[in-house]
Design a protein around this motif. Structure first.
Motif, PDB file in Angstrom:
ATOM      1  N   GLN A  89       0.877  -1.289  -0.072  1.00 47.43           N
ATOM      2  CA  GLN A  89       0.056   0.203   0.205  1.00 47.43           C
ATOM      3  C   GLN A  89       0.793   1.211  -0.072  1.00 47.43           C
ATOM      4  O   GLN A  89       0.427   2.158  -0.666  1.00 47.43           O
ATOM      5  N   VAL A  90       2.072   1.333   0.777  1.00 51.19           N
ATOM      6  CA  VAL A  90       2.928   2.289   0.783  1.00 51.19           C
ATOM      7  C   VAL A  90       3.586   2.580  -0.460  1.00 51.19           C
ATOM      8  O   VAL A  90       3.712   3.514  -1.107  1.00 51.19           O
ATOM      9  N   TYR A  91       4.288   1.459  -0.959  1.00 51.74           N
ATOM     10  CA  TYR A  91       5.088   1.527  -2.261  1.00 51.74           C
ATOM     11  C   TYR A  91       4.043   2.041  -3.469  1.00 51.74           C
ATOM     12  O   TYR A  91       4.265   2.847  -4.399  1.00 51.74           O
ATOM     13  N   THR A  92       2.946   1.326  -3.496  1.00 54.29           N
ATOM     14  CA  THR A  92       1.911   1.542  -4.750  1.00 54.29           C
ATOM     15  C   THR A  92       1.631   3.057  -4.645  1.00 54.29           C
ATOM     16  O   THR A  92       1.492   3.737  -5.507  1.00 54.29           O
ATOM     17  N   GLY A  93       1.231   3.642  -3.047  1.00 54.61           N
ATOM     18  CA  GLY A  93       0.800   4.844  -3.033  1.00 54.61           C
ATOM     19  C   GLY A  93       1.980   5.854  -3.691  1.00 54.61           C
ATOM     20  O   GLY A  93       1.701   6.955  -4.175  1.00 54.61           O
ATOM     21  N   PHE A  94       3.093   5.576  -3.190  1.00 50.66           N
ATOM     22  CA  PHE A  94       4.316   6.636  -3.560  1.00 50.66           C
ATOM     23  C   PHE A  94       4.452   6.471  -5.358  1.00 50.66           C
ATOM     24  O   PHE A  94       4.452   7.649  -5.946  1.00 50.66           O
ATOM     25  N   ALA A  95       4.207   5.314  -6.039  1.00 50.72           N
ATOM     26  CA  ALA A  95       4.420   5.072  -7.421  1.00 50.72           C
ATOM     27  C   ALA A  95       3.192   5.878  -8.131  1.00 50.72           C
ATOM     28  O   ALA A  95       3.235   6.562  -8.985  1.00 50.72           O
ATOM     29  N   VAL A  96       2.129   5.984  -7.369  1.00 49.63           N
ATOM     30  CA  VAL A  96       0.961   6.251  -8.217  1.00 49.63           C
ATOM     31  C   VAL A  96       1.088   7.943  -7.903  1.00 49.63           C
ATOM     32  O   VAL A  96       1.053   8.801  -8.913  1.00 49.63           O
ATOM     33  N   GLY A  97       1.463   8.386  -6.940  1.00 48.50           N
ATOM     34  CA  GLY A  97       1.601  10.050  -6.561  1.00 48.50           C
ATOM     35  C   GLY A  97       2.891  10.561  -7.522  1.00 48.50           C
ATOM     36  O   GLY A  97       2.583  11.368  -8.310  1.00 48.50           O
ATOM     37  N   PHE A  98       3.848   9.755  -7.692  1.00 46.98           N
ATOM     38  CA  PHE A  98       5.138  10.185  -8.525  1.00 46.98           C
ATOM     39  C   PHE A  98       4.781  10.039 -10.197  1.00 46.98           C
ATOM     40  O   PHE A  98       4.850  11.056 -10.671  1.00 46.98           O
ATOM     41  N   MET A  99       3.992   8.965 -10.484  1.00 45.46           N
ATOM     42  CA  MET A  99       3.907   8.856 -12.069  1.00 45.46           C
ATOM     43  C   MET A  99       2.816   9.726 -12.294  1.00 45.46           C
ATOM     44  O   MET A  99       2.818  10.274 -13.649  1.00 45.46           O
ATOM     45  N   THR A 100       1.771   9.822 -11.466  1.00 43.63           N
ATOM     46  CA  THR A 100       0.592  10.576 -11.889  1.00 43.63           C
ATOM     47  C   THR A 100       1.264  12.126 -12.304  1.00 43.63           C
ATOM     48  O   THR A 100       0.815  12.746 -13.397  1.00 43.63           O
ATOM     49  N   VAL A 101       1.902  12.867 -11.543  1.00 45.54           N
ATOM     50  CA  VAL A 101       2.511  14.055 -11.684  1.00 45.54           C
ATOM     51  C   VAL A 101       3.194  13.972 -12.785  1.00 45.54           C
ATOM     52  O   VAL A 101       3.178  15.196 -13.581  1.00 45.54           O
ATOM     53  N   LEU A 102       4.256  13.112 -13.100  1.00 45.58           N
ATOM     54  CA  LEU A 102       4.812  13.222 -14.247  1.00 45.58           C
ATOM     55  C   LEU A 102       4.034  12.969 -15.692  1.00 45.58           C
ATOM     56  O   LEU A 102       4.504  13.554 -16.674  1.00 45.58           O
ATOM     57  N   ILE A 103       3.090  12.156 -15.637  1.00 49.60           N
ATOM     58  CA  ILE A 103       2.138  11.963 -16.557  1.00 49.60           C
ATOM     59  C   ILE A 103       1.605  13.378 -16.712  1.00 49.60           C
ATOM     60  O   ILE A 103       1.218  13.632 -18.111  1.00 49.60           O
ATOM     61  N   ILE A 104       0.904  13.772 -15.908  1.00 51.30           N
ATOM     62  CA  ILE A 104       0.275  15.162 -15.887  1.00 51.30           C
ATOM     63  C   ILE A 104       1.090  16.144 -16.646  1.00 51.30           C
ATOM     64  O   ILE A 104       0.632  16.912 -17.494  1.00 51.30           O
ATOM     65  N   TYR A 105       2.352  16.290 -16.208  1.00 54.23           N
ATOM     66  CA  TYR A 105       3.224  17.268 -16.737  1.00 54.23           C
ATOM     67  C   TYR A 105       3.539  17.192 -18.190  1.00 54.23           C
ATOM     68  O   TYR A 105       3.674  18.079 -18.786  1.00 54.23           O
ATOM     69  N   SER A 106       3.826  15.785 -18.408  1.00 56.19           N
ATOM     70  CA  SER A 106       4.123  15.429 -19.947  1.00 56.19           C
ATOM     71  C   SER A 106       2.703  15.846 -20.760  1.00 56.19           C
ATOM     72  O   SER A 106       3.091  16.454 -21.999  1.00 56.19           O
ATOM     73  N   ILE A 107       1.624  15.907 -20.127  1.00 61.64           N
ATOM     74  CA  ILE A 107       0.501  16.273 -21.132  1.00 61.64           C
ATOM     75  C   ILE A 107       0.264  17.566 -21.139  1.00 61.64           C
ATOM     76  O   ILE A 107      -0.199  18.202 -22.260  1.00 61.64           O
ATOM     77  N   LEU A 108       0.277  18.367 -19.981  1.00 56.94           N
ATOM     78  CA  LEU A 108      -0.086  19.644 -20.033  1.00 56.94           C
ATOM     79  C   LEU A 108       1.060  20.756 -20.294  1.00 56.94           C
ATOM     80  O   LEU A 108       0.916  21.986 -20.571  1.00 56.94           O
ATOM     81  N   TRP A 109       2.366  20.270 -19.871  1.00 58.98           N
ATOM     82  CA  TRP A 109       3.397  21.414 -19.981  1.00 58.98           C
ATOM     83  C   TRP A 109       4.051  21.256 -21.331  1.00 58.98           C
ATOM     84  O   TRP A 109       4.454  20.011 -22.201  1.00 58.98           O
TER      85      TRP A 109
END
Length: 200
Positions: A180-200
């Protein structure tokens, strides 16, 4: 050790994440070239993303809608997540035209999206909100460090170490499993990177 782990969990609570992010922006000096009042910005963030949502959560607890402010149960998370989305959106709206806080606004947008993702994950599985918050924080600082390593590289190293400490505290308290901890970190980290690659 138990009290230390609880203290770490409190100061690293996801509801405080926008406040910590604003403090990073202010301390890094990137707002110094703007004519914005950093104290006003910080106070606005504290009020809209911490104080007012916390008042709502205290009311929910008083009337028995949620059992605990720590939201250890999946059932306790749904309404607070909706409240956080509302006030994160309010904060983003207030700062929308402040150019110097462009990346802060981006961070807020990412957290709105993450709250929505967590809402649906939480129906089936208790993912770590602390780890998601840490992952999103490390990710946004990673992006900033790739743009200005001289300023943000120390913050990146610090955020990684702090994330490890927070994750360890959650595991020590048995609030979450390792997955739950490792998946949470991965979700938070990757979501920001994906949104950045789409919007920025």
């Amino acid at each position: 050790m138990n009290k230390l782990a609880q203290f770490i969990s409190i100061i690293a609570h996801p509801i405080l994440l926008p406040t910590w992010m604003m403090l990073i922006f202010i301390s890094s000096g990137i707002c110094n070239t703007s004519n914005i009042n950093t104290n006003t910005c910080l106070l606005t963030v504290v009020v809209t993303t911490f104080i007012i949502p916390m008042i709502f959560m205290l009311i929910l607890k008083k009337f028995g809608v949620i059992k605990s402010l720590t939201m250890e149960r999946r059932e306790d998370r749904f309404i607070p997540l909706i409240i956080m989305v509302i006030f994160l959106y309010t904060t983003q709206t207030l700062f929308r035209d402040v150019t110097a806080l462009g990346f802060f606004n981006f961070f807020i947008v990412c957290n709105i999206i993450l709250c929505s993702i967590v809402f649906w994950i939480n129906i089936y599985w208790k993912i770590s909100l602390h780890a998601i918050g840490c992952g999103s924080l490390v990710s946004i600082i990673f992006i900033l460090a790739s743009i200005s390593a001289e300023i943000f590289l120390p913050y990146l190293f610090a955020s990684i170490i702090i994330s490890g400490v927070v994750g360890s505290a959650r595991l020590y308290l048995k609030s979450h499993s390792a997955s739950q901890v490792y998946t949470g970190f991965a979700v938070g980290f990757m979501t920001v990177l994906i949104i950045y690659s789409i919007l920025w």
